[in-house]
Design a protein around this motif. Structure first.
Motif, short mmCIF file in Angstrom:
data_model
loop_
_atom_site.label_atom_id
_atom_site.label_comp_id
_atom_site.label_asym_id
_atom_site.label_seq_id
_atom_site.Cartn_x
_atom_site.Cartn_y
_atom_site.Cartn_z
N LEU A 219 0.85 -1.18 0.00
CA LEU A 219 0.00 0.00 0.00
C LEU A 219 0.89 1.24 0.00
O LEU A 219 1.92 1.27 0.68
CB LEU A 219 -0.89 0.01 1.25
N PRO A 220 0.51 2.28 -0.74
CA PRO A 220 1.31 3.50 -0.72
C PRO A 220 1.42 4.06 0.69
O PRO A 220 0.47 4.00 1.48
CB PRO A 220 0.50 4.45 -1.63
N SER A 221 2.58 4.61 1.01
CA SER A 221 2.82 5.13 2.35
C SER A 221 1.80 6.20 2.74
O SER A 221 1.38 6.28 3.89
CB SER A 221 4.23 5.71 2.44
N ALA A 222 1.40 7.02 1.76
CA ALA A 222 0.45 8.09 2.07
C ALA A 222 -0.88 7.52 2.56
O ALA A 222 -1.50 8.06 3.48
CB ALA A 222 0.24 8.96 0.85
N ILE A 223 -1.35 6.44 1.95
CA ILE A 223 -2.58 5.80 2.39
C ILE A 223 -2.40 5.21 3.79
O ILE A 223 -3.27 5.32 4.66
CB ILE A 223 -3.03 4.72 1.39
N LEU A 224 -1.26 4.57 4.01
CA LEU A 224 -1.00 3.98 5.32
C LEU A 224 -0.99 5.05 6.41
O LEU A 224 -1.48 4.83 7.53
CB LEU A 224 0.34 3.24 5.31
N GLU A 225 -0.44 6.21 6.11
CA GLU A 225 -0.36 7.27 7.11
C GLU A 225 -1.75 7.80 7.48
O GLU A 225 -2.04 8.02 8.65
CB GLU A 225 0.53 8.41 6.61
N VAL A 226 -2.60 7.99 6.48
CA VAL A 226 -3.96 8.45 6.78
C VAL A 226 -4.70 7.37 7.56
O VAL A 226 -5.42 7.67 8.53
CB VAL A 226 -4.71 8.80 5.49
N ALA A 227 -4.53 6.10 7.18
CA ALA A 227 -5.19 5.01 7.89
C ALA A 227 -4.71 4.92 9.33
O ALA A 227 -5.50 4.71 10.26
CB ALA A 227 -4.94 3.69 7.17
N ALA A 228 -3.41 5.12 9.54
CA ALA A 228 -2.87 5.07 10.91
C ALA A 228 -3.45 6.19 11.75
O ALA A 228 -3.79 6.00 12.92
CB ALA A 228 -1.34 5.16 10.87
N ARG A 229 -3.57 7.37 11.15
CA ARG A 229 -4.13 8.50 11.90
C ARG A 229 -5.61 8.28 12.19
O ARG A 229 -6.12 8.70 13.23
CB ARG A 229 -3.91 9.80 11.13
N GLY A 230 -6.32 7.61 11.28
CA GLY A 230 -7.74 7.37 11.46
C GLY A 230 -8.07 6.20 12.37
O GLY A 230 -9.20 6.06 12.83
#
Length: 344
Positions: A219-230
């Protein structure tokens, strides 16, 4: 250890690269190639940052493994640790080493214990690239094996480069790459488990992942970061990221309740609304606060006289601001300006 003269030459070379009109990914790779000749690293990650949300917009890297991205996102947003990118974006001190940040006790860092072993690293140097109070990018350099830790001189080089690289990344934010096709028009939906592993997605999500990263293995890092924050948040987490085509995308993530996968995280990806893109572009063009005030009213369709009354300035001053905005955005008329800002 490099001499002061060699460090000054490196800074001058990178400042020259920053003055070139380059696509953001090419720009970052050119900077990283030159930088790592002075400051050798076994791996690195060089990301652009949404200056409003401080989430990754796009990433280029070398020497990293897919599982490290998930662990890094977890550490960045869900774990108390030192030298976070969000902190570097806000501090006057824009760079530092993990060793120094832990007072010489890197074992006390969660990132050192969990993320760095995945890439066989023992030392980390991080920096934020900040200009006019906004962070437009971050870099992390890693060393492993028997290499020595990064030095205060290495940190000093990155601190000197913070503003020029930040300004170059800001300019590149409105430059679309050449010869890349845009992704789908419909929203992509992905379902992730609590460990941020993908277990379901709709067909559009697969296309969006290809738009964000040609490798489907991660998964792209940007998606992972938003998912982690959510993850576990009461309100949906939101981020803006940029696809390989140059199009800005909106990503939202929030936990679900019920169903066969308890506490699953739903992530949606779709083209960013025009207002969101305009917000980024206004910052990317380096407009002053007053120029942004004028531009917002031009986009709203107000004539110069009305703009002057609302802002308590003369119509001639409005025209002066517009001339400056035209020069910074490379347009010649109001209609071109509105089309550029709204991506029409």
């Amino acid at each position: 250890m490099s001499s002061p003269m060699v460090r000054r030459e490196t800074v001058r070379d990178i400042e020259a690269i920053c003055r070139l009109d380059l696509d953001s990914r090419i720009l970052r790779r050119r900077i990283a190639d030159r930088l790592t000749r002075l400051i050798p690293a076994d791996s690195y990650c060089f990301s652009t940052i949404d200056p409003m949300t401080l989430l990754t917009a796009d990433q280029v890297s070398t020497g990293l493994v897919p599982e490290a991205a998930t662990a890094a996102a977890h550490n960045e947003y869900l774990v108390d640790d030192v030298l976070k990118f969000a902190a570097l974006a806000r501090l006057e001190v824009s760079a530092g080493t993990l060793g120094a940040a832990t007072g010489g006790d890197p074992e006390s860092s969660h990132r050192y214990r969990t993320v760095l072993p995945m890439i066989d690293a023992r030392h980390e140097l991080r920096a934020g690239f900040v200009v006019d109070g906004r962070c437009w990018g971050v870099v992390a350099l890693f060393r492993g094996g028997r290499r020595p830790d990064f030095t205060p001189a290495d940190v000093g080089v990155l601190r000197r480069l913070s503003a020029p690289v930040g300004a170059a990344l800001r300019r590149a934010a409105h430059r679309a790459p050449d010869g890349t096709a845009a992704g789908p028009s419909e929203a992509g939906v992905l379902l992730l488990d609590q460990d941020l592993r993908l277990f379901s997605e709709n067909p559009a999500a697969k296309l969006w992942r290809d738009e964000l990263s040609p490798s489907q293995a991660e998964l792209p890092s940007a998606i992972l970061e938003v998912a982690a924050r959510g993850k576990g948040a009461e309100l949906p987490a939101y981020g803006r990221i940029r696809g390989r085509s140059g199009r800005w995308l909106s990503v939202q993530a929030s936990p679900l309740s019920g169903g066969p996968h308890p506490a699953a995280i739903a992530v949606t990806v779709h083209p960013a609304p025009a207002a969101d893109v305009a917000e980024i572009l206004l910052l990317a063009y380096g407009l002053t606060p007053r120029e942004r005030d004028v531009l917002a009213r031009v986009v709203a369709g107000l004539p110069s006289r009305t703009i002057a009354v609302e802002l308590h300035i003369t119509a001639a001053t409005v025209q002066d601001h517009l001339k400056s905005v035209f020069a910074k955005t490379g347009v010649r008329s109001r209609s071109e300006l509105v089309a550029t800002v709204l991506g029409l």
